[in-house]
Design a protein around this motif. Structure first.
Motif, PDB file in Angstrom:
ATOM      1  N   ALA A 110      10.361  28.067 -38.828  1.00 15.59           N
ATOM      2  CA  ALA A 110      11.175  27.810 -37.643  1.00 15.59           C
ATOM      3  C   ALA A 110      10.280  27.329 -36.512  1.00 15.59           C
ATOM      4  N   ILE A 111      10.914  26.599 -35.589  1.00 15.16           N
ATOM      5  CA  ILE A 111      10.177  26.068 -34.444  1.00 15.16           C
ATOM      6  C   ILE A 111      11.064  26.188 -33.216  1.00 15.16           C
ATOM      7  N   THR A 112      10.465  26.600 -32.098  1.00 12.16           N
ATOM      8  CA  THR A 112      11.238  26.776 -30.880  1.00 12.16           C
ATOM      9  C   THR A 112      11.657  25.432 -30.292  1.00 12.16           C
ATOM     10  N   GLY A 113      12.648  25.516 -29.390  1.00 13.28           N
ATOM     11  CA  GLY A 113      13.151  24.317 -28.763  1.00 13.28           C
ATOM     12  C   GLY A 113      12.185  23.748 -27.739  1.00 13.28           C
ATOM     13  N   TRP A 114      12.568  22.607 -27.176  1.00 13.20           N
ATOM     14  CA  TRP A 114      11.763  21.854 -26.211  1.00 13.20           C
ATOM     15  C   TRP A 114      10.470  21.389 -26.869  1.00 13.20           C
ATOM     16  N   THR A 115       9.333  21.860 -26.438  1.00 10.63           N
ATOM     17  CA  THR A 115       8.074  21.326 -26.971  1.00 10.63           C
ATOM     18  C   THR A 115       7.663  21.949 -28.294  1.00 10.63           C
ATOM     19  N   GLY A 116       8.391  22.913 -28.785  1.00 13.53           N
ATOM     20  CA  GLY A 116       8.044  23.511 -30.074  1.00 13.53           C
ATOM     21  C   GLY A 116       6.719  24.237 -30.043  1.00 13.53           C
ATOM     22  N   ASP A 117       6.474  24.935 -28.953  1.00 11.10           N
ATOM     23  CA  ASP A 117       5.185  25.608 -28.817  1.00 11.10           C
ATOM     24  C   ASP A 117       4.977  26.717 -29.844  1.00 11.10           C
ATOM     25  N   ASN A 118       6.041  27.306 -30.278  1.00  9.14           N
ATOM     26  CA  ASN A 118       5.924  28.426 -31.210  1.00  9.14           C
ATOM     27  C   ASN A 118       6.536  28.069 -32.558  1.00  9.14           C
ATOM     28  N   THR A 119       5.817  28.394 -33.591  1.00 12.86           N
ATOM     29  CA  THR A 119       6.298  28.206 -34.954  1.00 12.86           C
ATOM     30  C   THR A 119       6.177  29.507 -35.727  1.00 12.86           C
ATOM     31  N   ALA A 129      18.479  23.966 -40.248  1.00 15.75           N
ATOM     32  CA  ALA A 129      19.418  24.668 -39.396  1.00 15.75           C
ATOM     33  C   ALA A 129      19.031  24.465 -37.937  1.00 15.75           C
ATOM     34  N   ALA A 130      20.043  24.512 -37.059  1.00 12.40           N
ATOM     35  CA  ALA A 130      19.815  24.307 -35.626  1.00 12.40           C
ATOM     36  C   ALA A 130      20.602  25.326 -34.828  1.00 12.40           C
ATOM     37  N   ASP A 131      20.047  25.722 -33.696  1.00 10.86           N
ATOM     38  CA  ASP A 131      20.737  26.648 -32.814  1.00 10.86           C
ATOM     39  C   ASP A 131      20.464  26.281 -31.358  1.00 10.86           C
ATOM     40  N   PRO A 132      21.499  26.360 -30.500  1.00 13.48           N
ATOM     41  CA  PRO A 132      21.314  25.984 -29.097  1.00 13.48           C
ATOM     42  C   PRO A 132      20.320  26.862 -28.336  1.00 13.48           C
ATOM     43  N   ASP A 133      20.094  28.060 -28.803  1.00 13.89           N
ATOM     44  CA  ASP A 133      19.119  28.940 -28.177  1.00 13.89           C
ATOM     45  C   ASP A 133      17.723  28.441 -28.517  1.00 13.89           C
ATOM     46  N   PRO A 134      16.905  28.083 -27.532  1.00 10.62           N
ATOM     47  CA  PRO A 134      15.586  27.521 -27.834  1.00 10.62           C
ATOM     48  C   PRO A 134      14.653  28.481 -28.572  1.00 10.62           C
ATOM     49  N   LYS A 135      14.926  29.769 -28.460  1.00 13.14           N
ATOM     50  CA  LYS A 135      14.078  30.746 -29.139  1.00 13.14           C
ATOM     51  C   LYS A 135      14.400  30.735 -30.629  1.00 13.14           C
ATOM     52  N   ALA A 136      13.447  30.370 -31.423  1.00 16.05           N
ATOM     53  CA  ALA A 136      13.667  30.314 -32.864  1.00 16.05           C
ATOM     54  C   ALA A 136      13.761  31.716 -33.439  1.00 16.05           C
ATOM     55  N   THR A 137      14.467  31.826 -34.528  1.00 13.40           N
ATOM     56  CA  THR A 137      14.603  33.096 -35.211  1.00 13.40           C
ATOM     57  C   THR A 137      14.316  32.931 -36.691  1.00 13.40           C
ATOM     58  N   THR A 138      13.795  33.969 -37.269  1.00  7.96           N
ATOM     59  CA  THR A 138      13.550  33.951 -38.710  1.00  7.96           C
ATOM     60  C   THR A 138      14.784  34.379 -39.486  1.00  7.96           C
ATOM     61  N   LEU A 139      15.798  34.793 -38.778  1.00  4.46           N
ATOM     62  CA  LEU A 139      17.047  35.203 -39.410  1.00  4.46           C
ATOM     63  C   LEU A 139      17.971  34.004 -39.543  1.00  4.46           C
ATOM     64  N   GLY A 140      18.990  34.123 -40.334  1.00  4.58           N
ATOM     65  CA  GLY A 140      19.900  33.009 -40.545  1.00  4.58           C
ATOM     66  C   GLY A 140      20.916  32.836 -39.445  1.00  4.58           C
ATOM     67  N   LYS A 141      20.563  33.171 -38.213  1.00  3.97           N
ATOM     68  CA  LYS A 141      21.522  33.132 -37.115  1.00  3.97           C
ATOM     69  C   LYS A 141      21.487  31.789 -36.402  1.00  3.97           C
ATOM     70  N   TYR A 142      21.746  30.770 -37.170  1.00  7.89           N
ATOM     71  CA  TYR A 142      21.799  29.421 -36.631  1.00  7.89           C
ATOM     72  C   TYR A 142      23.239  28.924 -36.692  1.00  7.89           C
ATOM     73  N   ASP A 143      23.624  28.174 -35.689  1.00  6.86           N
ATOM     74  CA  ASP A 143      25.014  27.722 -35.605  1.00  6.86           C
ATOM     75  C   ASP A 143      25.312  26.536 -36.519  1.00  6.86           C
TER      76      ASP A 143
END
Length: 124
Positions: A50-59, A98-112
């Protein structure tokens, strides 16, 4: 609505590489957290990366792929990638973006939003 289309799957020998792509359309993409999941026959879907939104600073990566797979995003192209190196037969699965509007990525399947998947087969 966000539409996700995966590509890049195929058949590869063990030790080989593939790069999966996920093209997004329908909504602004850059702020969305993006994830890759996979499902092997007879098994439950599992988190891959998974990768966070915007600049993808966190993977984030599953332990089973850490050091072999790399997730990245190109917001100008509305695309997220999964570079897969040193592939193993146990990586064989259908891979889902998978994609989710929340920029914070999750390792769970909680993507819209989810794509239809692309098959990756690794032969021994």
């Amino acid at each position: 609505q966000v539409q996700l289309v995966e590509s890049g799957g195929g058949l590869v020998q063990a030790g080989g590489s593939l790069r999966l792509s996920c093209a997004a359309s329908g909504r602004p993409f850059s702020s969305y957290a993006m994830g890759w999941f996979r499902q092997a026959p007879g098994k439950e879907r599992e988190f891959v990366a998974a990768i966070t939104g915007w600049t993808g600073d966190n993977t984030y990566y599953a332990d089973s792929v850490k050091g072999r797979f790399t997730i990245s995003r190109d917001n100008a192209k509305n695309t997220v990638y999964l570079q897969m190196n040193s592939l193993k037969p146990e990586d064989t699965a259908v891979y889902y973006c998978a994609a989710d509007p929340d920029p914070k990525a999750t390792t769970l399947g909680k993507y819209d939003y989810w794509g239809q998947g692309t098959q990756v087969t690794v032969s021994s």
